[in-house]
Each structure stands twice: as structure tokens, then as C-alpha cells.
Enzyme design. Structure first.
Site, short mmCIF file in Angstrom:
data_model
loop_
_atom_site.label_atom_id
_atom_site.label_comp_id
_atom_site.label_asym_id
_atom_site.label_seq_id
_atom_site.Cartn_x
_atom_site.Cartn_y
_atom_site.Cartn_z
N LYS A 23 3.61 -10.83 1.50
CA LYS A 23 2.60 -11.44 2.36
C LYS A 23 1.30 -11.63 1.57
O LYS A 23 0.72 -12.70 1.56
CB LYS A 23 2.37 -10.54 3.57
CG LYS A 23 1.37 -11.04 4.56
CD LYS A 23 1.34 -10.16 5.80
CE LYS A 23 0.13 -10.48 6.64
NZ LYS A 23 0.03 -9.64 7.83
N GLY A 67 3.49 -7.42 8.46
CA GLY A 67 4.56 -7.22 7.46
C GLY A 67 5.86 -6.74 8.08
O GLY A 67 6.94 -7.29 7.82
N ARG A 68 5.78 -5.74 8.95
CA ARG A 68 7.01 -5.16 9.52
C ARG A 68 7.63 -6.03 10.61
O ARG A 68 8.67 -5.67 11.17
CB ARG A 68 6.75 -3.73 10.01
CG ARG A 68 5.54 -3.58 10.90
CD ARG A 68 5.12 -2.11 11.01
NE ARG A 68 3.88 -1.91 11.73
CZ ARG A 68 2.67 -2.00 11.18
NH1 ARG A 68 2.52 -2.32 9.92
NH2 ARG A 68 1.57 -1.79 11.90
N HIS A 114 29.37 14.40 11.23
CA HIS A 114 29.80 15.37 10.22
C HIS A 114 28.65 15.79 9.30
O HIS A 114 28.89 16.35 8.24
CB HIS A 114 30.95 14.78 9.40
CG HIS A 114 32.14 14.48 10.27
ND1 HIS A 114 33.12 15.42 10.54
CD2 HIS A 114 32.46 13.38 10.98
CE1 HIS A 114 34.01 14.88 11.35
NE2 HIS A 114 33.63 13.63 11.64
N GLU A 116 5.18 3.08 10.91
CA GLU A 116 3.98 2.41 10.38
C GLU A 116 3.14 1.87 11.55
O GLU A 116 1.92 1.77 11.44
CB GLU A 116 4.38 1.27 9.42
CG GLU A 116 3.24 0.85 8.50
CD GLU A 116 3.68 -0.07 7.35
OE1 GLU A 116 3.85 0.42 6.22
OE2 GLU A 116 3.87 -1.27 7.58
N GLU A 141 4.14 -3.05 -6.60
CA GLU A 141 5.57 -2.92 -6.88
C GLU A 141 6.23 -4.29 -7.02
O GLU A 141 7.01 -4.55 -7.93
CB GLU A 141 6.28 -2.15 -5.75
CG GLU A 141 5.86 -0.70 -5.61
CD GLU A 141 4.73 -0.49 -4.61
OE1 GLU A 141 3.87 -1.38 -4.47
OE2 GLU A 141 4.71 0.58 -3.98
N LYS A 162 -2.16 3.43 -2.37
CA LYS A 162 -2.32 2.27 -3.26
C LYS A 162 -3.54 2.46 -4.15
O LYS A 162 -3.49 2.23 -5.36
CB LYS A 162 -2.50 0.98 -2.44
CG LYS A 162 -1.24 0.52 -1.73
CD LYS A 162 -1.48 -0.85 -1.09
CE LYS A 162 -0.35 -1.26 -0.20
NZ LYS A 162 -0.66 -2.45 0.59
O1 F6P Z 1 3.46 -0.62 3.09
C1 F6P Z 1 2.31 -1.28 3.48
C2 F6P Z 1 2.56 -2.74 3.58
O2 F6P Z 1 1.33 -3.36 3.78
C3 F6P Z 1 3.54 -3.12 4.69
O3 F6P Z 1 2.98 -3.24 5.92
C4 F6P Z 1 4.10 -4.37 4.14
O4 F6P Z 1 5.27 -4.68 4.81
C5 F6P Z 1 4.29 -4.01 2.70
O5 F6P Z 1 3.14 -3.25 2.39
C6 F6P Z 1 4.45 -5.15 1.74
O6 F6P Z 1 3.32 -5.96 1.67
P1 F6P Z 1 3.36 -7.42 1.06
O7 F6P Z 1 4.31 -8.21 1.86
O8 F6P Z 1 1.96 -7.92 1.16
O9 F6P Z 1 3.80 -7.30 -0.38
#
Ligand code: F6P
Length: 549
Positions: free
Chosen positions: A206, A268-269, A385, A354, A212, A513
Site C-alpha cells: 500500500k 491493509g488488512r 491431536h 491488528e 521487508e 519499524k
Molecule cells: O503491519 C503493519 C502494516 O501497516 C499492515 O497494516 C499492512 O498490512 C502491512 O504493514 C503492509 O503494509 P504495506 O502494504 O504498506 O507494505
């Protein structure tokens, strides 16, 4: 005291809890032969049974009063109409508009979002068609065989879970991979399986600034260029972006014609319904992806229009509040008796935790009640199990949702009946338990001598009275999955409204972060570090003294 815990209905719920807490569900079933009919109903191809809960009709009445006191109806309408209910980021919360099918306009800051949504969806549809037909070709003229989604959090979990859940419907000849972890192992092991001529990297972010994702995408780009003669021109046939940040996409080196846009009012979620869903559409075909949206839309209508006492997300949310805030349950299990839903709880963990893992309310005050529980679970029967021992005989009360299809997509021999018998049997056993007399009779019948019985008796007793909801659905289809996901999204929404928290921000993730950014620069220099507490300094310096030894 907060307004919530001070309210009359909260206090009434507390007194009611004290009256009912020791009530045995088995006695409630005994006393009311109609209990199943009272506390269950059907919506489309979903049957929802919540009769195996420690509740009476009065509990439901009080919980519904709690929802009414929170102005739930008004908040639902605010979300659907584009009001900026994400108050800490001043944003609308409009994932529901992405799957809206009736064409009604929804305005944010004076512009109708629907034409924009439609235009991105059309672009996604055309792109899927071109990839599937082979019109879209790699730099050497070959058809795409592998899609690699590079993203994390909401830009990974939703699409990864849906692709896995709907692999039965996958388009032939196309593999999908998901790379999320910044641990170099994730991208390295994935790259080993790929042919640079036929791979399509989908960089999903987003913000397009997530550490990462950018690290993994940079490694993928370097690998691709090295394998293909370092010709930057080739990138445009192998890298596409899903993002809200056009500038950053361009700076990364992806042609913005190959960017699929979404907007800051998609959390995001909640983003699998937006361009972030492109890997799903590529993997199962756009029509199936559209059916997923259609299913979610049908659940949106149910959530918006059904009375609270016949509303699946509302009831699930209220029962969750009942156990969380009155019984003191700290965790909530979700157990799909459907192997295809293996990744469902990974996805629901982000969705729920979250969203509602918050201790500050919408007024900026610290809450004096508990909010979001720990969400966890694994598919049955595997779960039986591993952790079911603790659910049956542990010292904590763990409410759980059990989900199971009526028809299995892989109807082999007796497998599905065995699966179903476990699904029905476990919820029954959790509710009924097994009392001392039953155990005694059983042991005597199998000839166990009395001195041994004395030792084993209590170990074999099941106190029961463990609450479960059963969600039976006809079969796992894209539409059905859309409905299930929307149920849980709306459940989380309702709980956030009752707890008066903002379910749509995630400031808790920001600290990590910031810290990682500072430490990264410290790791790059050879000197010893002294800027942290002595444990963190000690760990970093120990690492420095040992690396490359
Ligand atoms: O983990 C925090 C967060 O902001 C989530 O809400 C989001 O889904 C994720 O990082 C990834 O963010 P982006 O889509 O901006 O890379």
C-alpha cells in the site's frame, strides 16, 4: 470508570453473568427442547448454530441492548457511506465499496469512488485475460508460468490465504508463490524454483515503503537482471506493482502502466478486495475472484439489513464480548474442519488483533475493560491431536468457532463422514463433557479394578460447558469464502464499536519499524554500541563480536 463500564446495560450484563456463570449448557438443553431452533438460523448456504453457548434469551437481549447503546446501526451506516470513521488517520473505511454490486455512489472528499474502483477492476480483468491467454509475454516471448507476490501483512496474508483456500479453482498452468519475510531464506528458496523468462513478480505494498517488501523486491530485481543480461528494459514484462504510491513505484523502476492502484481508505488488512487481490484473480481467474467479491457483498447486505438477533456477524461479535468481558476469556479459537482453510487463522489474526488490539479508546482515554482477544487455531482434525487437550481439560475457558462444509470438494471414500463425525462430536463433547458416573461405569465395564479407578477417575472426567459456535456451509466456493471473510470483518467492526476503539489504525506496529531502522544503521558500523539499554547493547555487541568468526 468509562462510560461503557458505568452504563446500566453493562452493569446488568455483569449481574446476569453472576446469575448464569455456573449454569450448565446441558441443563439448558434439557430444560428447553426448542433451544437449537431458538439459537440457530440459515443465511443463504450458511447455517449458524450458536445454541452451544452459556446463554439464555435474556443474555441475547442484554447483549443486543449493548449494541444498541453503542449506536451500532448508525456506525454501520457511517462505514458504508464513506464517513471518516478511522479518526486517528482521518480516513474513510471503504473496503465494502470495493465489492459493492448495486452501483450506488459512495463519496469520499466529494468524489464518487465507484467509477475509480470499476476502472481498476477492468484493468485487472484485462490483465488476467492477457496473462492467461499468453498475450502478455515475458521478455523472451514466453507465457507466464509463475506469479510471485512480494508483500507483507495485509499485502500478503489475505491473498496468500485465499489462493490456498481456492486452489481447487486454480487456472491450469499457473503457480503462485508468496514472499513476505525479510529473512533472506524466504526469497532465496522461492527464487530457486523460478525461471526468469516465465516469472511475474507482483510487488504488493500500500505504502511502497515497507522495509521487508522493498528489500525482497530489490533482491528479486537484482536476481532477474543478473539472469537476463542486465537489460533494464526487460523489467517491464516481469514486474508489476499494487500500490497507492505512484511516485515510489516509479522510483523503484516499475513502469506505472504496470501499476494497479488502490486508495488510502482501504486498510491493509482489508485490502484483498482491492488491487491487492490481483494474484488471487490471476490464480483462480477473474470471474472466480468476482464471485469472491459477490459473496462478501451478500454478507454486507445481510450485516447492514438483518435485525441484530438474526445477524451472524453481530451475534458472533456479541458472544465474543460476552466471553471476553464477562467470563474473562483471553483467547478465542477458530477451527475450520476444512483443510483448504488451513491459513484462515493466520489471516484472521491480523484482521482481529491488528484491528482490536488497542488499549486507548476513541476519546484518547485508556480503557478499563479488556478489548481484542488472542485469535488462534488450526484445522480439525489435526487440532484435536495437538491443543484440544487444553480446550477440553485445561484451566482456561476458550470459546471457539467450528466451521465445516456439508459437501467436500474431494469426496473420497468415507473421509468426509469421518471429518463430519469429528466436527459434530467435538462440539457435543465440549458442551456435555463426561461426568464421574459415566467414567466410573465405563471403567468398570472394561474391567478396571477399583484401586486403579481411584487413581484414574478424575483424569478421565470432562467438565464440559465449553462454548462453541458451529458454522456449517454447503461447500467451499469463491462466493462462500467471500461471505465467511466478510462475517469476520464485520464481527471485528462490531466489537470495535462496542469497545469504543478505532479498529482501523495500527500505531502499535510503528514502534518496531522505527527501532529496526535505527539499529540497522548501527549494525553497519564495526564499533561497539552504547546507545541502548545494557541488554540491547550487550546483544548487539555480542553479535558483532561473533559474526564472520
Ligand atoms: O503491519 C503493519 C502494516 O501497516 C499492515 O497494516 C499492512 O498490512 C502491512 O504493514 C503492509 O503494509 P504495506 O502494504 O504498506 O507494505
Amino acid at each position: 470508570m468509562s462510560l461503557l463500564t458505568e452504563s446500566k446495560v453493562w452493569k446488568d450484563l455483569n449481574s446476569h453473568y453472576n446469575e448464569i456463570k455456573s449454569t450448565k449448557m446441558i441443563d439448558l438443553f434439557e430444560a428447553d427442547k426448542d433451544r437449537f431452533n431458538k439459537f440457530s438460523f440459515e443465511f443463504d448456504d450458511i447455517f449458524f448454530d450458536y445454541s452451544k453457548n452459556i446463554i439464555t434469551e435474556k443474555t441475547i437481549e442484554l447483549l443486543i441492548s449493548l449494541a444498541e447503546q453503542s449506536d451500532l446501526k448508525i456506525w454501520i451506516e457511517k462505514m458504508f457511506s464513506g464517513a471518516k470513521i478511522n479518526i486517528t488517520e482521518n480516513r474513510a473505511v471503504l473496503h465494502v465499496a470495493l465489492r459493492q454490486k448495486n452501483g450506488d455512489s459512495v463519496y469520499v472528499d466529494g468524489w464518487d469512488v465507484l467509477p475509480k474502483i470499476k476502472s481498476v477492476q477492468n484493468k485487472m480483468k484485462d490483465f488476467c485475460k492477457n496473462v492467461h491467454s499468453g498475450l502478455w509475454q515475458g521478455y523472451s516471448g514466453k507465457k507466464v508460468t509463475d506469479i510471485v507476490n512480494i508483500g507483507i501483512g495485509g499485502s500478503d496474508l489475505g491473498p496468500a490465504m485465499v489462493c490456498d483456500a481456492l486452489k481447487y479453482y486454480a487456472v491450469e498452468g499457473l503457480n503462485v508463490h508468496f514472499v513476505s519475510n525479510v529473512d533472506g531464506t524466504h526469497i532465496s528458496e522461492t527464487l530457486k524454483k523460478l525461471n526468469p523468462e516465465t516469472v511475474l513478480f507482483v510487488v504488493a505494498s500500500k505504502t511502497f515503503t515497507t522495509q521487508e517488501t522493498i528489500a525482497n523486491a530489490t533482491t528479486a530485481k537484482k536476481w532477474f537482471l543478473e539472469k537476463t543480461g542486465n537489460n533494464e528494459k526487460n523489467i517491464e514484462k516481469h514486474f508489476i506493482a499494487l500500490s497507492t504510491n505512484e511516485e515510489a513505484v516509479k522510483n523503484f523502476g516499475i513502469n506505472t502502466n504496470n501499476m494497479f492502484e488502490f486508495w488510502n481508505w482501504v486498510g491493509g488488512r482489508f485490502s484483498l478486495w482491492s488491487a491487492i487481490g490481483l494474484p488471487i484473480a490471476l490464480y483462480i481467474g477473474y470471474d472466480n475472484y468476482d464471485k469472491l467479491l459477490e459473496g462478501a457483498y451478500k454478507m454486507d447486505l445481510h450485516f447492514r439489513n438483518a435485525p441484530f438477533e438474526k445477524n451472524i456477524p453481530v451475534l458472533l461479535a456479541l458472544l465474543g464480548v460476552w466471553y471476553n468481558n464477562f467470563f474473562g476469556c483471553r483467547t478465542y479459537a477458530i477451527i475450520p474442519y476444512d483443510q483448504y482453510l488451513e491459513k484462515l487463522t493466520d489471516y484472521l489474526q491480523q484482521l482481529d488483533m491488528e484491528s482490536n488490539g488497542k488499549y486507548v479508546d476513541k476519546n484518547g482515554e485508556f480503557v478499563d475493560y479488556t478489548t481484542g482477544p488472542v485469535i488462534w487455531g488450526k484445522p480439525g482434525t489435526n487440532a484435536q491431536h495437538s491443543f484440544f487437550q487444553l480446550i477440553h481439560q485445561g484451566t482456561q475457558l476458550i470459546p471457539a468457532d467450528f466451521l465445516c462444509p456439508i459437501e467436500n470438494l474431494n469426496d473420497i471414500g468415507e473421509h468426509h463422514q469421518i471429518l463430519l463425525s469429528n466436527f459434530f462430536g467435538q462440539t457435543e463433547a465440549l458442551m456435555k463433557g463426561k461426568n464421574e458416573n459415566e467414567v466410573l461405569l465405563e471403567l468398570r465395564k472394561s474391567g478396571v479394578p477399583d484401586d486403579k479407578i481411584k487413581i484414574i477417575l478424575n483424569h478421565k472426567v470432562f467438565q464440559g460447558n465449553k462454548p462453541t459456535n458451529s458454522i456449517l456451509y454447503q461447500k467451499l466456493t469463491p462466493e462462500l469464502l467471500g461471505k465467511i471473510l466478510a462475517i469476520y470483518e464485520h464481527k471485528v467492526f462490531v466489537q470495535g464499536i462496542i469497545w469504543n476503539i478505532n479498529s482501523f489504525d495500527q500505531w502499535g506496529v510503528e514502534l518496531g519499524k522505527q527501532l529496526a531502522g535505527k539499529i540497522l544503521s548501527e549494525l553497519k558500523i564495526p564499533d561497539k554500541i552504547s546507545s541502548h539499554d545494557c541488554s540491547t547493547n550487550g546483544l548487539i555487541n555480542y553479535y558483532k563480536s561473533k559474526k564472520n568468526k
